[in-house]
Design a protein around this motif. Structure first.
Motif: not given
Length: 196
Positions: A131-142
């Motif tokens: 967003t203009a305010l933050y990042w969601d650093v996301t890892i989807d693992a299986a």
């Protein structure tokens, strides 16, 4: 005019994203992930009498032409790519080492034996929705693990929110967390302990 307002909003979002990214710019990057630290006391594997185990190198399902270790790309507002991210070691090596270290820490020999453990990383996908305010650093693992014919599947989604640029060190931290969380599921799985 609707089209003009939409274009202006997109331009403004991209400018904000570039200002948030600072001088990082668009570039591919490589992040080094720390080795997993086993927590055998927290699992059921230590309750099994010592076994001699062969841990085969895990594999990973990846698309044609996808480089080993490439897990995704950093993006900014408007889903604008800021470059591909590769981790070292690659996910299949991270999980092989993590599972091997958990079995060893539980008191079993991992230098070879009749008990066999193998696995496949089904996915290890990075995304950085912004967003203009933050990042969601996301890892989807299986991960799919096979112990002497008993197959178990584990998955998790690990997310860290940051107001700063998603740096290599932050991506490494999230990757390490995801490996640890999935490995904990393996360590606590009674059916795996029984199959060993």
């Amino acid at each position: 005019m609707e089209t003009g307002n939409y274009a202006l909003r997109i331009s403004a979002a991209v400018l904000i994203a570039f200002s948030l990214a600072g001088c990082e710019g668009t570039s591919d990057t490589s992040a080094t992930v720390q080795k997993h630290t086993p927590e055998a006391a927290d699992g059921v594997l230590a309750g099994v009498s010592p076994r001699a185990v062969t841990v085969q190198a895990f594999s990973m399902k990846r698309g044609v032409g996808v480089l080993p270790g490439r897990i995704g790309e950093r993006t900014t507002v408007g889903n604008v790519s800021m470059g591909y991210v590769t981790i070292s070691p690659p996910p299949e090596v991270l999980f092989t080492d993590a599972i091997r270290s958990e079995i060893s820490a539980a008191g079993h020999s991992v230098s070879g034996g009749p008990s066999t453990v193998s696995g496949t990383v089904q996915r290890f996908a990075l995304s950085t929705p912004a967003t203009a305010l933050y990042w969601d650093v996301t890892i989807d693992a299986a991960l799919s693990v096979n112990v002497n014919g008993t197959q178990r599947n584990y998955s998790d989604v690990c997310v860290t929110r940051t107001a700063a640029w998603p740096s290599d060190s932050l991506i490494s931290k999230v990757a390490n967390e995801c490996v640890s969380r999935i490995t904990a599921k393996f360590r606590k799985d009674r059916s795996i302990a029984n199959a060993l």
